[in-house]
Design a protein around this motif. Sequence first.
Motif, PDB file in Angstrom:
ATOM      1  N   GLU A 123       0.827  -1.200   0.000  1.00  0.00           N
ATOM      2  CA  GLU A 123       0.000   0.000   0.000  1.00  0.00           C
ATOM      3  C   GLU A 123       0.868   1.260   0.000  1.00  0.00           C
ATOM      4  N   LEU A 124       1.942   1.208   0.752  1.00  0.00           N
ATOM      5  CA  LEU A 124       2.848   2.347   0.778  1.00  0.00           C
ATOM      6  C   LEU A 124       3.549   2.504  -0.570  1.00  0.00           C
ATOM      7  N   TRP A 125       3.833   1.374  -1.225  1.00  0.00           N
ATOM      8  CA  TRP A 125       4.443   1.407  -2.563  1.00  0.00           C
ATOM      9  C   TRP A 125       3.537   2.164  -3.538  1.00  0.00           C
ATOM     10  N   LYS A 126       2.236   1.940  -3.411  1.00  0.00           N
ATOM     11  CA  LYS A 126       1.279   2.651  -4.263  1.00  0.00           C
ATOM     12  C   LYS A 126       1.300   4.156  -3.968  1.00  0.00           C
ATOM     13  N   GLN A 127       1.416   4.507  -2.700  1.00  0.00           N
ATOM     14  CA  GLN A 127       1.480   5.926  -2.345  1.00  0.00           C
ATOM     15  C   GLN A 127       2.724   6.582  -2.926  1.00  0.00           C
ATOM     16  N   LEU A 128       3.832   5.862  -2.902  1.00  0.00           N
ATOM     17  CA  LEU A 128       5.065   6.395  -3.479  1.00  0.00           C
ATOM     18  C   LEU A 128       4.896   6.625  -4.981  1.00  0.00           C
TER      19      LEU A 128
ATOM     20  N   LEU B  76       8.574   7.099  -7.407  1.00  0.00           N
ATOM     21  CA  LEU B  76       9.130   5.954  -8.135  1.00  0.00           C
ATOM     22  C   LEU B  76       9.604   6.323  -9.537  1.00  0.00           C
ATOM     23  N   GLY B  77       9.357   7.548  -9.958  1.00  0.00           N
ATOM     24  CA  GLY B  77       9.805   7.983 -11.274  1.00  0.00           C
ATOM     25  C   GLY B  77      10.810   9.113 -11.227  1.00  0.00           C
ATOM     26  N   LEU B  78      11.364   9.396 -10.058  1.00  0.00           N
ATOM     27  CA  LEU B  78      12.314  10.498  -9.930  1.00  0.00           C
ATOM     28  C   LEU B  78      13.544  10.272 -10.813  1.00  0.00           C
ATOM     29  N   GLY B  79      13.891  11.290 -11.555  1.00  0.00           N
ATOM     30  CA  GLY B  79      15.097  11.219 -12.372  1.00  0.00           C
ATOM     31  C   GLY B  79      14.888  10.673 -13.765  1.00  0.00           C
ATOM     32  N   PHE B  80      13.743  10.052 -14.037  1.00  0.00           N
ATOM     33  CA  PHE B  80      13.524   9.510 -15.381  1.00  0.00           C
ATOM     34  C   PHE B  80      13.443  10.644 -16.404  1.00  0.00           C
ATOM     35  N   ASP B  81      12.840  11.756 -16.012  1.00  0.00           N
ATOM     36  CA  ASP B  81      12.804  12.952 -16.850  1.00  0.00           C
ATOM     37  C   ASP B  81      13.619  14.032 -16.142  1.00  0.00           C
ATOM     38  N   PRO B  82      14.855  14.299 -16.578  1.00  0.00           N
ATOM     39  CA  PRO B  82      15.721  15.247 -15.866  1.00  0.00           C
ATOM     40  C   PRO B  82      15.166  16.661 -15.818  1.00  0.00           C
ATOM     41  N   ASP B  83      14.206  16.973 -16.679  1.00  0.00           N
ATOM     42  CA  ASP B  83      13.611  18.310 -16.640  1.00  0.00           C
ATOM     43  C   ASP B  83      12.652  18.479 -15.464  1.00  0.00           C
ATOM     44  N   GLU B  84      12.213  17.366 -14.894  1.00  0.00           N
ATOM     45  CA  GLU B  84      11.255  17.421 -13.791  1.00  0.00           C
ATOM     46  C   GLU B  84      11.913  17.186 -12.437  1.00  0.00           C
ATOM     47  N   SER B  85      12.894  16.302 -12.377  1.00  0.00           N
ATOM     48  CA  SER B  85      13.566  15.989 -11.115  1.00  0.00           C
ATOM     49  C   SER B  85      14.927  15.395 -11.431  1.00  0.00           C
TER      50      SER B  85
ATOM     51  N   GLY C 263      16.269   6.450   4.626  1.00  0.00           N
ATOM     52  CA  GLY C 263      17.257   5.986   5.577  1.00  0.00           C
ATOM     53  C   GLY C 263      16.876   6.304   7.005  1.00  0.00           C
ATOM     54  N   ARG C 264      16.265   7.450   7.213  1.00  0.00           N
ATOM     55  CA  ARG C 264      15.868   7.863   8.554  1.00  0.00           C
ATOM     56  C   ARG C 264      14.843   6.896   9.158  1.00  0.00           C
ATOM     57  N   ARG C 265      13.938   6.387   8.326  1.00  0.00           N
ATOM     58  CA  ARG C 265      12.892   5.479   8.811  1.00  0.00           C
ATOM     59  C   ARG C 265      13.235   4.003   8.573  1.00  0.00           C
ATOM     60  N   LEU C 266      14.352   3.714   7.935  1.00  0.00           N
ATOM     61  CA  LEU C 266      14.722   2.336   7.556  1.00  0.00           C
ATOM     62  C   LEU C 266      13.623   1.677   6.730  1.00  0.00           C
ATOM     63  N   ALA C 267      12.981   2.449   5.893  1.00  0.00           N
ATOM     64  CA  ALA C 267      11.881   1.920   5.075  1.00  0.00           C
ATOM     65  C   ALA C 267      12.417   0.858   4.116  1.00  0.00           C
ATOM     66  N   PRO C 268      11.797  -0.321   4.068  1.00  0.00           N
ATOM     67  CA  PRO C 268      12.318  -1.421   3.257  1.00  0.00           C
ATOM     68  C   PRO C 268      11.892  -1.384   1.787  1.00  0.00           C
ATOM     69  N   GLU C 269      11.079  -0.420   1.391  1.00  0.00           N
ATOM     70  CA  GLU C 269      10.636  -0.360  -0.010  1.00  0.00           C
ATOM     71  C   GLU C 269      11.850  -0.196  -0.927  1.00  0.00           C
ATOM     72  N   PRO C 270      11.995  -1.049  -1.966  1.00  0.00           N
ATOM     73  CA  PRO C 270      13.201  -1.055  -2.802  1.00  0.00           C
ATOM     74  C   PRO C 270      13.193   0.038  -3.870  1.00  0.00           C
ATOM     75  N   VAL C 271      13.136   1.284  -3.432  1.00  0.00           N
ATOM     76  CA  VAL C 271      13.027   2.397  -4.366  1.00  0.00           C
ATOM     77  C   VAL C 271      14.271   2.504  -5.256  1.00  0.00           C
TER      78      VAL C 271
ATOM     79  N   GLY D 246      17.361   3.092  -9.814  1.00  0.00           N
ATOM     80  CA  GLY D 246      18.668   2.714 -10.352  1.00  0.00           C
ATOM     81  C   GLY D 246      18.594   2.114 -11.738  1.00  0.00           C
ATOM     82  N   PRO D 247      17.948   0.957 -11.890  1.00  0.00           N
ATOM     83  CA  PRO D 247      17.828   0.373 -13.239  1.00  0.00           C
ATOM     84  C   PRO D 247      16.969   1.223 -14.167  1.00  0.00           C
ATOM     85  N   GLY D 248      16.012   1.957 -13.603  1.00  0.00           N
ATOM     86  CA  GLY D 248      15.175   2.818 -14.440  1.00  0.00           C
ATOM     87  C   GLY D 248      15.976   3.901 -15.130  1.00  0.00           C
TER      88      GLY D 248
END
Length: 369
Positions: free
Chosen positions: A41-46, A52-61, A74-82, A88-90
Amino acid sequence: MDFQLSDEQVLLRDTTRSILSGYDTETRNKAIDTDPGFNPELWKQLAETGILGLGFDPDESGPLEIMVVLTEFGRRLAPEPVVHGALGPGALIAERGDAEQRALLDAVAEGEQVLAFAHTEPGMRGTAGKVTTTAAQQGDSWLLNGRKNPVLTGDRADTLVVSAALPDGGTGLFLVDASADGLSRQPYRTFDGQRGAQIDLADASGTPLGEPTDATAAIGHAVVRISSALCAEAVGAMEEALRLTTDYLKTRKQFGVTLNTFQTLTQRAADMYVSLELARSMSMYAAMSISDDNLDPLIAARAKLQVGRSGRHIAQEAIQLHGGIGVTWEYPVGHYAARLTAFEHTLGSTQDQLHVLMDNLGSYDLAKL
């Protein structure tokens, strides 16, 4: 130079912090102990937030936004593999893929597809070394043979970006469907609560990512980007480990007084703060360099070297200053120490980064007094 976050970056930081606010030690341990190893559910919120798309379009992020977000993870030790399952592979697909392949990034950004970067192999020193996985062309198709391990998020990735030696020399990149014939994976859990797999390829069909030519430069860029993201995540973990430690020193009593009244202990906490600031500055250096289109592996090695050293120092001191409670499963600081240890060894340990820097000493001018 302006080191302040922009209003948009502050909003992104606060939004990420709000999304992850439900994580504490108990909820995180429950998430990593059940499949898929994080909160769907948290993955969907992200995905809805665009993380989950940060950096794919350098004009946006770009790298700075990724740094801001990963620090909160890192602060929350969230295990979601962002990082390993999306960004990274994206970024590799965005850099090298054709129009049809880049369309896959829409599904990644929407949280419907999970990726994995299958590059490291048994016997590699970090990410350095010759790739032994091979790619052979048969007609219009390519068949891959070899073993990749460790592959973080390889346990559940829908599509893998696989590096393989090309017949004419060089290292190519291939998109491989996780359900392809000839691909098998052995999932496992890492000691810090993440998930990965060993990927075996036996005549597994793959599609060249872009042109079937040497992609060594693109692989290097991917390693630099992922290293920067990991550095940011490690800084967030260090911040929280230090906060937990200082709070503990203010409340735990010994001989009728709180521990922070003992000068030696407060000096050790101050040294932890120095290590944190050294790591933070190098993480910002790495992200800002990438933002300036300078994907220098030496900068990445310098940053990861300092972040690795700082992480080890802070993790060890946090455990020591907490005493026995620091290594219990129910208390968070031991989990932060485990995660920081994993950060140090992902994509090459501090020792590996030293070797990278030593191997390039000849590229520097000699300074004479």
